[in-house]
Design a protein around this motif. Structure first.
Motif, PDB file in Angstrom:
ATOM      1  N   PHE A 149      -8.163  -5.409  -1.047  1.00 10.32           N
ATOM      2  CA  PHE A 149      -9.291  -4.247  -0.780  1.00 10.32           C
ATOM      3  C   PHE A 149      -8.569  -3.947   0.578  1.00 10.32           C
ATOM      4  O   PHE A 149      -8.751  -2.832   1.269  1.00 10.32           O
ATOM      5  CB  PHE A 149     -10.832  -4.925   0.198  1.00 10.32           C
ATOM      6  CG  PHE A 149     -10.958  -5.650   0.769  1.00 10.32           C
ATOM      7  CD1 PHE A 149     -11.057  -4.919   1.785  1.00 10.32           C
ATOM      8  CD2 PHE A 149     -10.809  -7.094   1.036  1.00 10.32           C
ATOM      9  CE1 PHE A 149     -11.270  -5.592   3.408  1.00 10.32           C
ATOM     10  CE2 PHE A 149     -11.456  -7.549   2.348  1.00 10.32           C
ATOM     11  CZ  PHE A 149     -11.318  -6.854   3.325  1.00 10.32           C
ATOM     12  N   CYS A 166      -6.462  -0.817   0.283  1.00  9.02           N
ATOM     13  CA  CYS A 166      -6.525   0.627  -0.593  1.00  9.02           C
ATOM     14  C   CYS A 166      -6.424   1.122   0.798  1.00  9.02           C
ATOM     15  O   CYS A 166      -6.756   2.624   0.350  1.00  9.02           O
ATOM     16  CB  CYS A 166      -8.203   0.109  -0.991  1.00  9.02           C
ATOM     17  SG  CYS A 166      -8.154  -0.730  -2.831  1.00  9.02           S
ATOM     18  N   TYR A 167      -6.862   0.675   2.275  1.00  9.53           N
ATOM     19  CA  TYR A 167      -7.292   1.723   3.020  1.00  9.53           C
ATOM     20  C   TYR A 167      -5.669   1.810   3.041  1.00  9.53           C
ATOM     21  O   TYR A 167      -5.214   3.310   3.800  1.00  9.53           O
ATOM     22  CB  TYR A 167      -7.639   0.790   4.392  1.00  9.53           C
ATOM     23  CG  TYR A 167      -9.023   0.894   4.270  1.00  9.53           C
ATOM     24  CD1 TYR A 167      -9.687   1.238   4.391  1.00  9.53           C
ATOM     25  CD2 TYR A 167      -9.335  -1.203   3.771  1.00  9.53           C
ATOM     26  CE1 TYR A 167     -11.297   1.043   4.597  1.00  9.53           C
ATOM     27  CE2 TYR A 167     -11.049  -0.924   3.982  1.00  9.53           C
ATOM     28  CZ  TYR A 167     -11.587  -0.146   3.860  1.00  9.53           C
ATOM     29  OH  TYR A 167     -13.244  -0.646   3.636  1.00  9.53           O
ATOM     30  N   MET A 182      -6.936   0.878  -8.515  1.00 11.05           N
ATOM     31  CA  MET A 182      -6.570   0.530  -7.579  1.00 11.05           C
ATOM     32  C   MET A 182      -7.989   0.835  -6.339  1.00 11.05           C
ATOM     33  O   MET A 182      -7.337  -0.451  -5.100  1.00 11.05           O
ATOM     34  CB  MET A 182      -5.175   1.695  -6.991  1.00 11.05           C
ATOM     35  CG  MET A 182      -4.046   0.903  -8.172  1.00 11.05           C
ATOM     36  SD  MET A 182      -2.590   2.309  -7.001  1.00 11.05           S
ATOM     37  CE  MET A 182      -0.932   1.208  -8.196  1.00 11.05           C
ATOM     38  N   VAL A 183      -8.576   1.621  -6.021  1.00 11.04           N
ATOM     39  CA  VAL A 183      -9.717   1.861  -5.173  1.00 11.04           C
ATOM     40  C   VAL A 183     -11.008   0.821  -5.442  1.00 11.04           C
ATOM     41  O   VAL A 183     -11.632   0.398  -4.824  1.00 11.04           O
ATOM     42  CB  VAL A 183     -10.688   3.556  -5.363  1.00 11.04           C
ATOM     43  CG1 VAL A 183     -11.449   3.249  -4.058  1.00 11.04           C
ATOM     44  CG2 VAL A 183      -8.931   4.207  -4.699  1.00 11.04           C
ATOM     45  N   LEU A 216      -4.652   4.714   0.242  1.00 11.83           N
ATOM     46  CA  LEU A 216      -4.823   5.519   0.734  1.00 11.83           C
ATOM     47  C   LEU A 216      -4.432   6.780   2.581  1.00 11.83           C
ATOM     48  O   LEU A 216      -4.952   7.706   2.567  1.00 11.83           O
ATOM     49  CB  LEU A 216      -6.480   5.830   1.544  1.00 11.83           C
ATOM     50  CG  LEU A 216      -7.624   5.407   0.071  1.00 11.83           C
ATOM     51  CD1 LEU A 216      -8.730   5.346   0.466  1.00 11.83           C
ATOM     52  CD2 LEU A 216      -7.929   5.972  -0.990  1.00 11.83           C
ATOM     53  N   LEU A 267     -12.083  -1.586  -2.676  1.00 12.82           N
ATOM     54  CA  LEU A 267     -13.441  -1.239  -2.321  1.00 12.82           C
ATOM     55  C   LEU A 267     -14.794  -1.343  -2.396  1.00 12.82           C
ATOM     56  O   LEU A 267     -15.409  -0.905  -1.624  1.00 12.82           O
ATOM     57  CB  LEU A 267     -12.955   0.645  -1.471  1.00 12.82           C
ATOM     58  CG  LEU A 267     -10.843   0.199  -0.699  1.00 12.82           C
ATOM     59  CD1 LEU A 267     -11.314   2.040  -0.561  1.00 12.82           C
ATOM     60  CD2 LEU A 267     -11.635  -0.502   0.711  1.00 12.82           C
ATOM     61  N   TYR A 280      -5.930   5.718  -9.853  1.00 12.76           N
ATOM     62  CA  TYR A 280      -6.626   5.485  -8.404  1.00 12.76           C
ATOM     63  C   TYR A 280      -7.556   5.307  -8.420  1.00 12.76           C
ATOM     64  O   TYR A 280      -7.842   4.380  -8.015  1.00 12.76           O
ATOM     65  CB  TYR A 280      -6.719   6.922  -7.970  1.00 12.76           C
ATOM     66  CG  TYR A 280      -7.502   7.484  -6.487  1.00 12.76           C
ATOM     67  CD1 TYR A 280      -6.715   6.809  -5.850  1.00 12.76           C
ATOM     68  CD2 TYR A 280      -8.527   7.527  -7.138  1.00 12.76           C
ATOM     69  CE1 TYR A 280      -7.312   7.464  -4.505  1.00 12.76           C
ATOM     70  CE2 TYR A 280      -9.369   7.974  -6.015  1.00 12.76           C
ATOM     71  CZ  TYR A 280      -8.407   7.785  -4.450  1.00 12.76           C
ATOM     72  OH  TYR A 280      -9.981   7.981  -3.729  1.00 12.76           O
ATOM     73  N   GLY A 289       0.242  -0.955  -0.029  1.00 14.68           N
ATOM     74  CA  GLY A 289       0.401   0.109  -0.005  1.00 14.68           C
ATOM     75  C   GLY A 289       1.043   0.975   0.241  1.00 14.68           C
ATOM     76  O   GLY A 289       0.647   1.838  -0.381  1.00 14.68           O
TER      77      GLY A 289
END
Length: 202
Positions: free
Chosen positions: A83, A86-87, A45-46, A90, A49, A42, A23
């Motif tokens: 997933f 992703c957190y 990659m997101v 971000l 989620l 972006y 990440g």
């Protein structure tokens, strides 16, 4: 129940080992891209989620079974990391937006190499975001049910164990475990707040 708890903790540790560096790397790549390429990357990659956990679990199981890998801890880690990365990305990106790039330029101008700049300048700046994302990754991993259910094989993580007990009838052990988790969360939050205030006062 204890075996399920240890299984969940093992999975959570493995997930953290995977998602934090990946990440972070994804966040660094995104921040270095041009605007149009960044928007496309972006969105890609997101996208996990926005994908239901059931879909991630089933698709992971189908893909890896074709490659000869059955359900188990490895597949749980891979499915959850899909997933949870992703957190982490971000959170690291949010931290990077406040980073002063002139610090890197100054370090390079003073003779530091790129790896040294990353280790001595960028990594200390990202440490709060990395620690927070690691904690969030543990929580996301331990509480995940939809994805884990399809890829667990013969393993029984804690969420699956509790869900099974809910269907077959709650026992005092599950209630006691819930109380322990709540108390641990409250105590951890209080200790963090006390430590934060002490650092602010120092």
């Amino acid at each position: 129940m204890w075996q399920s708890l240890w299984t969940s903790l093992l999975v959570a540790v493995c997930v953290v080992v995977v998602v934090v560096p990946v990440g972070t790397a994804a966040a660094l790549v995104l921040t270095s891209l041009h605007a149009r390429a960044r928007s496309f990357a972006y969105a890609v990659m997101v996208s996990p989620l926005l994908t239901p956990g059931v879909v991630i679990g089933i698709s992971t199981l189908i893909l890896w079974r074709r490659l000869g890998v059955g359900g188990g801890i490895l597949l749980i880690v891979l499915a959850q990391s899909t997933f949870i990365i992703c957190y982490v990305m971000l959170m690291v990106m949010a931290r990077l937006q406040r980073f002063d790039r002139t610090q890197e330029e100054a370090a390079l101008g003073l003779g530091a190499s790129r790896p040294m700049v990353f280790r001595r300048v960028l990594l200390p700046f990202l440490r709060p975001a990395l620690l927070a994302s690691a904690g969030l990754a543990v929580l996301q991993s331990v509480e995940n049910y939809n994805t884990t259910l399809f890829v667990r094989g013969f393993e029984t993580p804690l969420t699956v164990f509790i869900a099974t007990k809910v269907r077959t009838g709650l026992t005092p052990a599950v209630n006691a475990l819930a109380l322990v988790i709540i108390v641990a969360a409250v105590v951890g939050a209080l200790l963090y707040e006390i430590a934060r205030r002490r650092r602010a006062a120092a």
